[in-house]
Design a protein around this motif. Structure first.
Motif, PDB file in Angstrom:
ATOM      1  N   LYS A  39       0.822  -1.222   0.000  1.00  0.00           N
ATOM      2  CA  LYS A  39       0.000   0.000   0.000  1.00  0.00           C
ATOM      3  C   LYS A  39       0.851   1.266   0.000  1.00  0.00           C
ATOM      4  N   ILE A  40       2.075   1.170   0.495  1.00  0.00           N
ATOM      5  CA  ILE A  40       2.891   2.388   0.612  1.00  0.00           C
ATOM      6  C   ILE A  40       4.107   2.373  -0.321  1.00  0.00           C
ATOM      7  N   SER A  41       4.225   1.283  -1.113  1.00  0.00           N
ATOM      8  CA  SER A  41       5.478   1.113  -1.870  1.00  0.00           C
ATOM      9  C   SER A  41       5.677   2.176  -2.947  1.00  0.00           C
ATOM     10  N   HIS A  42       4.567   2.851  -3.362  1.00  0.00           N
ATOM     11  CA  HIS A  42       4.725   3.889  -4.394  1.00  0.00           C
ATOM     12  C   HIS A  42       5.173   5.219  -3.780  1.00  0.00           C
ATOM     13  N   GLU A  47       7.671  10.401   2.459  1.00  0.00           N
ATOM     14  CA  GLU A  47       6.200  10.400   2.514  1.00  0.00           C
ATOM     15  C   GLU A  47       5.712   9.334   3.489  1.00  0.00           C
ATOM     16  N   VAL A  48       6.326   8.156   3.427  1.00  0.00           N
ATOM     17  CA  VAL A  48       5.919   7.069   4.334  1.00  0.00           C
ATOM     18  C   VAL A  48       6.173   7.488   5.789  1.00  0.00           C
ATOM     19  N   ALA A  49       7.229   8.281   5.996  1.00  0.00           N
ATOM     20  CA  ALA A  49       7.601   8.685   7.365  1.00  0.00           C
ATOM     21  C   ALA A  49       6.450   9.364   8.099  1.00  0.00           C
ATOM     22  N   THR A  50       5.519   9.961   7.356  1.00  0.00           N
ATOM     23  CA  THR A  50       4.427  10.712   8.002  1.00  0.00           C
ATOM     24  C   THR A  50       3.116   9.915   8.036  1.00  0.00           C
ATOM     25  N   ASP A  51       3.148   8.661   7.575  1.00  0.00           N
ATOM     26  CA  ASP A  51       1.924   7.856   7.478  1.00  0.00           C
ATOM     27  C   ASP A  51       1.671   7.154   8.828  1.00  0.00           C
ATOM     28  N   GLU A  52       0.903   7.808   9.685  1.00  0.00           N
ATOM     29  CA  GLU A  52       0.721   7.277  11.052  1.00  0.00           C
ATOM     30  C   GLU A  52       0.043   5.905  11.071  1.00  0.00           C
ATOM     31  N   ASP A  53      -0.814   5.624  10.072  1.00  0.00           N
ATOM     32  CA  ASP A  53      -1.490   4.318  10.034  1.00  0.00           C
ATOM     33  C   ASP A  53      -0.468   3.202   9.881  1.00  0.00           C
ATOM     34  N   PHE A  54       0.471   3.416   8.951  1.00  0.00           N
ATOM     35  CA  PHE A  54       1.496   2.400   8.719  1.00  0.00           C
ATOM     36  C   PHE A  54       2.330   2.195   9.984  1.00  0.00           C
ATOM     37  N   TRP A  55       2.733   3.303  10.615  1.00  0.00           N
ATOM     38  CA  TRP A  55       3.621   3.177  11.776  1.00  0.00           C
ATOM     39  C   TRP A  55       2.871   2.656  13.010  1.00  0.00           C
ATOM     40  N   ALA A  56       1.545   2.892  13.051  1.00  0.00           N
ATOM     41  CA  ALA A  56       0.755   2.316  14.148  1.00  0.00           C
ATOM     42  C   ALA A  56       0.792   0.797  14.019  1.00  0.00           C
ATOM     43  N   TRP A  57       0.756   0.333  12.775  1.00  0.00           N
ATOM     44  CA  TRP A  57       0.815  -1.107  12.559  1.00  0.00           C
ATOM     45  C   TRP A  57       2.192  -1.651  12.962  1.00  0.00           C
ATOM     46  N   VAL A  58       3.237  -0.872  12.658  1.00  0.00           N
ATOM     47  CA  VAL A  58       4.583  -1.281  13.092  1.00  0.00           C
ATOM     48  C   VAL A  58       4.613  -1.344  14.620  1.00  0.00           C
ATOM     49  N   GLN A  59       4.004  -0.351  15.270  1.00  0.00           N
ATOM     50  CA  GLN A  59       3.993  -0.349  16.739  1.00  0.00           C
ATOM     51  C   GLN A  59       3.332  -1.620  17.270  1.00  0.00           C
ATOM     52  N   ASN A  60       2.266  -2.044  16.586  1.00  0.00           N
ATOM     53  CA  ASN A  60       1.573  -3.261  17.023  1.00  0.00           C
ATOM     54  C   ASN A  60       2.404  -4.525  16.801  1.00  0.00           C
ATOM     55  N   SER A  61       3.473  -4.399  16.062  1.00  0.00           N
ATOM     56  CA  SER A  61       4.363  -5.550  15.863  1.00  0.00           C
ATOM     57  C   SER A  61       5.293  -5.743  17.049  1.00  0.00           C
ATOM     58  N   TYR A  62       5.240  -4.808  17.985  1.00  0.00           N
ATOM     59  CA  TYR A  62       6.061  -4.900  19.199  1.00  0.00           C
ATOM     60  C   TYR A  62       5.156  -5.228  20.385  1.00  0.00           C
ATOM     61  N   THR A  63       5.758  -5.500  21.531  1.00  0.00           N
ATOM     62  CA  THR A  63       4.955  -5.781  22.731  1.00  0.00           C
ATOM     63  C   THR A  63       5.266  -4.716  23.790  1.00  0.00           C
TER      64      THR A  63
END
Ligand SMILES: Cc1ncc(COP(=O)(O)O)c(C=O)c1O
Length: 431
Positions: A39-42, A47-63
């Motif tokens: 979804k973000i590869s383009h 630009e990706v650095a500011t995509d909070e949805d993507f980084w929220a998902w990264v956050q959920n990859s941690y505990t």
């Protein structure tokens, strides 16, 4: 690699390979990660650095803790769930029959980790050995270098204490001479930074010890230029890359340092107690390993891995941390880390009495930032942040440096940084 070892590796190859293969859960996770990345590869890394949805998902990859805001990733970082899982899997396997699974299987799978680490650093796998941390990696170099009484080593008061102590031990024991470089707390003048080192060079200088990013302040050094000057005078360079490996994208063949040490439990988010050493191929025979090999002067990089029984699950799970790193992408990770640093600093620097001691220029900094508040003791600021706001930072009082260090990581949200800025505002107003 000795023949017997190669043959054995061949014979267990399928099995060892299967061990590094993901569980079903990991596969599902990887598939979801792929769809997120699609979804973000383009988009550009910035630009990706500011995509909070993507980084929220990264956050959920941690505990990570939901109550404590951890902004001391400069010390050590948490591992994503997949890395914790991989560690646990290898640990369970090891416990089925330790001497078989650790010594006869996992021990050989280190080769895959070696290649993957070398690919990130941009060097030959035969120049990389797995270590437990930066301290061990650089101790191998510092204590392994053949130096004689009167030989000079240039280093800085802003280097890491373990390395300073190692060099002081050699000074006491072997009579080498340490030549110290002093630094400003922050500098945006590359010429001046280069000159500070060059001014200490003499005909007797054999080694330059250079910290790529100063841990106290986040100051990034113009390493390539400093190495060039050192090499022009026949001086070899040790690079302490504890804070740049898997944080900033760089290639060791561009910087051209002769030796490098890093921890993998910092920016790579690999298991605690994992690190790496790099020794340029032609220097391998010259370095005496701390824990000796049958031939300590051989040119095989594995001579630095004669550790005896160690945490094999830790070493093996490094592979999963590398996978995670590549899935996010090094360039996206660097852009996000810089974005987070700028996010809080741009807001904090508008608050009366707040001083920022880290550059915002990309050539002089990364994710680490240091601030202070006029009239408020930095230790007190750290305590208030921890006790009143559950924000974990670290206070730095070292040489000419006095401030509070803030280090986000990929799982840090802008919402958490808003909390930090609000707390800094309150502390500034009420003191
Ligand atoms: C610049 C630098 N070098 C070396 C180290 C030592 O790392 P480790 O404790 O993983 O050996 C650190 C730790 O923070 C560091 O910041």
């Amino acid at each position: 690699m000795p023949n017997s070892r190669r043959n054995f590796l061949k014979s267990v190859g399928g099995f060892a390979g299967a061990l590094t293969f993901s569980s079903l859960w990991d596969k599902l996770y990887a598939a979801e990660f792929d769809s997120r990345i699609n979804k973000i590869s383009h988009l550009s890394p910035e630009e990706v650095a500011t995509d909070e949805d993507f980084w929220a998902w990264v956050q959920n990859s941690y505990t990570v803790s939901a109550s404590l805001v951890n902004l001391n990733n400069g010390g050590v970082s948490p591992q994503p769930k997949v890395v914790q899982e991989a560690f646990e899997r290898y640990n369970r396997l090891s416990n089925e029959a330790p001497s078989f699974f650790m010594w006869r299987t996992l021990d050989f799978s280190r080769e895959a980790v070696r290649s993957d680490l070398a690919a990130i650093l941009g060097c030959d796998p035969e120049e990389v050995a797995v270590q437990r941390n930066t301290t061990e990696a650089l101790a191998n170099i510092i204590f392994g270098l053949p130096l004689s009484k009167g030989d000079e080593v240039v280093l800085s008061k802003h280097d890491y204490p373990n390395m300073i102590n190692a060099w002081k031990q050699r000074e006491k024991r072997d009579g080498i001479v340490l030549k110290w470089v002093g630094h400003e707390v922050m500098s945006e003048n590359a010429d001046e930074l280069v000159k500070r080192y060059v001014d200490q060079f003499s005909k007797k200088t054999k080694i330059l010890h250079l910290t790529h990013m100063i841990n106290w302040t986040g100051q990034l050094m113009p390493a390539q230029r400093i190495v060039e000057k050192a090499h022009a005078q026949g001086i070899k360079v040790i690079l302490d890359a504890a804070h740049t490996f898997a944080h900033l994208e760089f290639n060791i063949n561009e910087i051209k340092a002769d030796f490098l040490g890093t921890s993998l439990h910092k920016w790579l988010c690999a298991p605690f107690g994992s690190g790496m050493i790099y020794v340029r191929k032609e220097h391998i025979p010259d370095i005496w390993p701390l824990m000796s090999a049958p031939d300590p002067q051989e040119d095989n990089i594995r001579k630095f891995e004669h550790l005896g029984t160690r945490s094999f699950p830790t070493e093996q799970a490094i592979g999963m941390a590398i996978k995670f790193h590549h899935t996010i992408g090094g360039a996206r990770k660097e852009a996000r880390l810089r974005y987070l640093k700028d996010y809080w600093i741009n807001r904090a620097k508008e608050i009366p009495k707040v001083r920022i001691h880290t550059s915002q220029l990309p050539e002089f900094s990364g994710a680490i930032g240091l601030f202070s508040i006029d009239g408020v003791d930095s230790t007190e600021i750290g305590k208030i942040l921890q006790n009143d706001y559950l924000i974990h930072t670290t206070t730095i009082i070292w040489e000419n440096i006095d401030g509070v260090r803030v280090t986000p990581n990929v799982y840090t949200s802008t919402r958490e940084l808003d909390k930090l800025v609000a707390a800094i505002q309150k502390i500034s107003e009420s003191n």
